[in-house]
Motif scaffolding. Structure first.
Motif, short mmCIF file in Angstrom:
data_model
loop_
_atom_site.label_atom_id
_atom_site.label_comp_id
_atom_site.label_asym_id
_atom_site.label_seq_id
_atom_site.Cartn_x
_atom_site.Cartn_y
_atom_site.Cartn_z
N GLU A 138 23.05 -16.83 79.50
CA GLU A 138 24.07 -17.81 79.41
C GLU A 138 24.14 -18.60 77.58
O GLU A 138 23.62 -19.66 77.69
CB GLU A 138 24.76 -19.18 80.82
CG GLU A 138 26.09 -19.38 80.43
CD GLU A 138 25.92 -21.22 81.24
OE1 GLU A 138 26.71 -21.28 81.30
OE2 GLU A 138 24.60 -21.21 82.12
N ARG A 139 25.36 -17.76 76.97
CA ARG A 139 25.69 -18.28 75.88
C ARG A 139 26.19 -19.33 75.59
O ARG A 139 27.49 -19.83 76.19
CB ARG A 139 26.80 -17.04 75.35
CG ARG A 139 24.84 -16.77 73.41
CD ARG A 139 25.26 -15.41 73.05
NE ARG A 139 26.02 -14.01 73.06
CZ ARG A 139 27.28 -13.78 73.33
NH1 ARG A 139 27.85 -13.90 72.82
NH2 ARG A 139 26.91 -12.04 73.82
N ARG A 140 25.74 -20.18 74.66
CA ARG A 140 26.34 -21.20 74.62
C ARG A 140 27.92 -21.41 73.36
O ARG A 140 27.72 -20.00 72.87
CB ARG A 140 25.65 -22.46 73.56
CG ARG A 140 24.71 -23.47 74.55
CD ARG A 140 23.52 -24.47 73.45
NE ARG A 140 22.23 -24.28 74.35
CZ ARG A 140 22.00 -25.40 75.33
NH1 ARG A 140 23.34 -25.77 75.94
NH2 ARG A 140 21.16 -25.25 75.30
N PRO A 141 28.92 -22.05 73.89
CA PRO A 141 30.23 -21.74 72.78
C PRO A 141 29.34 -21.63 71.42
O PRO A 141 30.65 -20.45 70.72
CB PRO A 141 31.22 -22.58 72.88
CG PRO A 141 30.13 -23.07 74.07
CD PRO A 141 28.97 -23.56 74.07
N SER A 176 15.67 -21.74 68.28
CA SER A 176 17.36 -20.75 68.18
C SER A 176 17.23 -20.26 69.83
O SER A 176 18.72 -20.44 70.31
CB SER A 176 16.92 -20.02 67.24
OG SER A 176 16.04 -18.61 68.49
N GLN A 177 16.33 -20.18 70.71
CA GLN A 177 16.01 -19.39 71.54
C GLN A 177 17.49 -21.10 72.91
O GLN A 177 18.15 -20.44 72.84
CB GLN A 177 16.12 -19.43 72.98
CG GLN A 177 14.96 -17.66 72.64
CD GLN A 177 13.67 -17.92 73.12
OE1 GLN A 177 12.90 -18.87 74.17
NE2 GLN A 177 13.98 -16.58 73.39
N HIS A 178 17.15 -22.60 72.58
CA HIS A 178 17.19 -23.97 73.10
C HIS A 178 19.02 -23.77 72.29
O HIS A 178 20.18 -24.38 72.91
CB HIS A 178 16.43 -24.99 72.83
CG HIS A 178 15.80 -24.64 73.94
ND1 HIS A 178 15.58 -24.79 75.02
CD2 HIS A 178 14.56 -24.85 73.76
CE1 HIS A 178 14.98 -24.76 75.68
NE2 HIS A 178 13.59 -24.45 74.49
N LEU A 179 19.00 -23.62 70.88
CA LEU A 179 20.66 -23.58 70.50
C LEU A 179 21.48 -22.78 71.11
O LEU A 179 22.97 -22.91 70.66
CB LEU A 179 20.39 -23.53 68.77
CG LEU A 179 19.29 -24.36 67.76
CD1 LEU A 179 19.30 -24.10 66.99
CD2 LEU A 179 20.06 -25.83 68.20
N TYR A 218 21.34 -21.08 74.18
CA TYR A 218 21.65 -19.95 75.15
C TYR A 218 21.44 -21.68 76.17
O TYR A 218 20.33 -22.88 75.70
CB TYR A 218 20.33 -19.10 76.03
CG TYR A 218 21.02 -17.88 75.23
CD1 TYR A 218 21.70 -17.09 75.05
CD2 TYR A 218 19.26 -17.51 74.43
CE1 TYR A 218 21.86 -15.82 74.84
CE2 TYR A 218 20.02 -16.36 73.35
CZ TYR A 218 20.92 -15.82 73.85
OH TYR A 218 21.22 -13.99 73.02
N ALA A 219 21.81 -21.34 77.08
CA ALA A 219 21.70 -22.57 78.09
C ALA A 219 21.21 -22.92 79.25
O ALA A 219 20.56 -23.44 79.41
CB ALA A 219 23.39 -22.94 78.47
#
Length: 150
Positions: free
Chosen positions: A36-39, A88-91, A93-94
């Motif tokens: 689930e990608r962040r906006p 980068s994963q935390h930035l 992906y939710a």
């Protein structure tokens, strides 16, 4: 030619980041469809493309700080990629707990670091310092002007 290729990649990443992100997800994740990608993921990809284009077009003259930051990021990715991968994963992906990372993500991150360093090195060659040929042309022009005016 490499510079033009990387500028082209940067322009594509600015205009159409979605296919590039999907490709990276297919390379790096076992379950890319579950992520689930962040906006702001698209904005981040566009920013990366913008940095590439900016640094390669303006060279050292217009982007010393940006070029230095890109170089530090590249060196960090080459030497210690895991913290950058996790950040980068935390930035992006939710739901980072659900991500199943492929075993080749670390080498791929190192290659990305090499790409960043390559962009940084290519930017150093685009400075506006005159070459010997430019100086010779300028000398010829000034001699011509003196002859014509005097």
């Amino acid at each position: 030619m490499l510079r033009e290729l990387l500028i082209g990649f940067g322009v594509v990443e600015i205009l159409k980041p979605e296919p590039i992100i999907r490709l990276c997800e297919r390379i790096g994740l076992r379950n890319p469809g579950a992520a689930e990608r962040r906006p702001l993921a698209l904005t981040g990809a566009r920013l990366e493309g913008l940095v590439f284009v900016w640094v390669l077009v303006h060279g050292r003259q217009g982007s010393t700080l940006v070029s230095a930051l890109l170089g530090v990021a590249g060196l960090t990715l080459v030497l210690v990629p895991r913290p950058i991968i996790e950040l980068s994963q935390h930035l992006v992906y939710a739901d980072t707990d659900r991500l199943e990372v492929q075993p080749w993500v670390v080498p791929a991150a190192r290659l990305l670091g090499v790409l960043y360093l390559t962009v940084t090195l290519l930017s150093r060659r685009t400075g506006t310092e005159p070459t010997d040929e430019d100086r010779n042309d300028a000398d010829r022009c000034s001699r011509c002007r003196r002859l014509c005016s005097g």
